[in-house]
Write an enzyme that holds these catalytic residues in place. Structure first.
Site, PDB file in Angstrom:
ATOM      1  N   THR A 116      38.278  47.535  37.165  1.00 56.66           N
ATOM      2  CA  THR A 116      37.189  48.323  36.593  1.00 56.66           C
ATOM      3  C   THR A 116      36.155  48.596  37.671  1.00 56.66           C
ATOM      4  O   THR A 116      35.865  47.728  38.498  1.00 56.66           O
ATOM      5  CB  THR A 116      36.545  47.599  35.394  1.00 56.66           C
ATOM      6  OG1 THR A 116      35.480  48.400  34.861  1.00 56.66           O
ATOM      7  CG2 THR A 116      35.979  46.247  35.781  1.00 56.66           C
ATOM      8  N   HIS A 154      40.566  30.371  33.530  1.00 60.42           N
ATOM      9  CA  HIS A 154      40.706  29.106  34.267  1.00 60.42           C
ATOM     10  C   HIS A 154      41.797  28.214  33.678  1.00 60.42           C
ATOM     11  O   HIS A 154      42.226  27.248  34.313  1.00 60.42           O
ATOM     12  CB  HIS A 154      39.363  28.359  34.257  1.00 60.42           C
ATOM     13  CG  HIS A 154      39.120  27.544  35.489  1.00 60.42           C
ATOM     14  ND1 HIS A 154      40.119  27.215  36.372  1.00 60.42           N
ATOM     15  CD2 HIS A 154      37.979  26.998  36.002  1.00 60.42           C
ATOM     16  CE1 HIS A 154      39.623  26.486  37.357  1.00 60.42           C
ATOM     17  NE2 HIS A 154      38.321  26.353  37.158  1.00 60.42           N
TER      18      HIS A 154
END
Length: 412
Positions: A331, A383
């Protein structure tokens, strides 16, 4: 005999849609394949063409109604000769009467059914409402936002007594009188879906963002040197920055497969291909069409694909299937002036790269201060799947390839 107009078959990931705009009303003629209705899903606005030439008989589902795959939404009378009857339904002629809301609701006014209904309820003359819809069509929002001008209230002025005329003056809305205007419109299905997915991403992933900065001078010099030749050789394709970042991302994803993976239940799915989504802003919200198999695409093909997505996204022409899947997303908030941000994941993808504005800054280079065009890069990642070492290594790989474009060609 009446023929049916049905909702197209939605993909499995789309359960239902909403009627956005009817372009034809009962009694109006249309040609085969002419767009007669727009249906908004949580991914795109889908245009429905006429299956044959004919005249609209009856609309079964109005604007704002929820519809499902293959549901019948209207009836029409088929016939090629019906195209000749399209002239009387044309809004080109002036309305026969503009004296009140009833006359403004006739077929001479190009307005959505919901707009006509609201105008009748409010006593608004549609002939005086400016349409902002497709082809000048008056929408429900146009009627809701319309305010009659002071001259549109002739009744008090018709009274002969001067005192009556004075007493009527306060009833007229005067611009700048301190009136606090509010406009309430329903959230579009696309915007609602975007909100749902963004909230889901923040609540169901262990999202973390790491940052780095990249010197854009080498890419800018390369682009300046070859952009004219590139455009000539590749039939008008312009050389931008996004193509370099996509190519760099492909190589970085090969090196660190976890960034190109996704979580499915208790399994980790490693993808042996790089399908990269490119976030595109549209008036209705953010969409992410996907470049398939970018590992096999040339720089020119990537630039062509991105440009095509941008043009079709603004016109609402991107298909639902073009936004399915994707293993990684890029993006670019820099086109709007963003200097730094933390992009939100696009599940089930495990990472997203955020590009930002190119800003000249003083940098220390070999003991000297130089003014360089710098860009901050941000990598948001899940994560649960990607460790900090892998995330940082991925971003460093992007930085090194952009600062030394030869690495992209040599894959080193």
């Amino acid at each position: 005999m009446s023929n049916e107009i049905k909702v197209p078959t939605f993909p499995e990931s789309v359960q239902e849609g909403t009627i956005a705009t009817w372009h034809k009303q009962p009694g109006e003629a249309f040609a085969r394949d002419e767009i007669i209705v727009d249906i908004e899903t949580d991914k795109v606005v889908q245009e429905v063409p006429a299956p044959a030439a004919g005249v609209m008989k009856e609309i079964l589902k109005g604007e704002g109604d929820t519809v499902t795959s293959n549901e019948v939404i209207a009836l029409f009378n088929e016939g090629e000769a019906a195209a000749d009857s399209s002239e009387p339904a044309s809004p080109s002629a002036e309305p026969a009467s503009a004296g009140g809301s009833d006359s403004g609701d006739n077929s001479d006014i190009l307005a959505a059914p919901a707009a006509k209904k609201l105008a009748q309820e409010k006593g608004i003359d549609l002939a005086k409402v400016k349409g902002t819809g497709k082809g000048g069509r008056i929408t429900k929002e146009d009627v809701a936002a319309h305010k009659d001008e002071p001259a549109a209230a002739p009744a008090p002025a018709a009274k002969p007594a001067p005192a009556a005329a004075k007493s009527s003056a306060p009833a007229v809305a005067v611009e700048g009188s301190g009136e606090r205007i509010e406009k309430r419109v329903p959230m579009t299905r696309l915007r609602a879906r975007i909100a749902e997915r963004l909230l889901d991403a923040t609540q169901t992933t262990a999202m973390l963002t790491t940052f780095n900065e990249v010197n854009m001078e080498p890419i800018m010099k390369l682009r300046s040197q070859y952009k004219d030749m590139f455009e000539k050789v590749h039939n008008g394709t312009r050389l931008g920055f996004m193509g370099f970042f996509v190519k760099a991302a492909v190589e970085a994803l090969r090196r660190i497969p976890a960034v190109n993976a996704s979580i499915d239940g208790n399994d980790i799915v490693y993808h042996g291909y790089q399908d990269i989504g490119v976030a595109v802003s549209t008036p209705k919200g953010l969409v992410v069409p996907v470049l398939r198999n970018t590992e096999n695409m040339s720089l020119a093909a990537i630039e062509n694909g991105i440009r095509d997505f941008g043009l079709r996204a603004r016109d609402g022409k991107i298909g639902i299937e073009e936004m399915q899947g994707g293993t990684f997303t890029i993006t670019n908030g820099g086109v709007f002036g963003s200097l730094l941000s933390t992009p939100i994941l696009n599940p089930p993808q495990a990472a997203i790269l955020g590009m930002h504005k190119i800003q000249e800054r003083p940098m220390a280079v070999n003991g000297e201060v130089k003014i360089l065009p710098m860009m901050y890069l941000a990598l948001s990642y899940d994560h649960r799947l990607i460790d900090g070492k892998e995330a940082v290594s991925f971003l460093v790989a992007i930085k090194e390839m952009i600062e030394d474009p030869a690495r992209i060609l040599l894959e080193i």
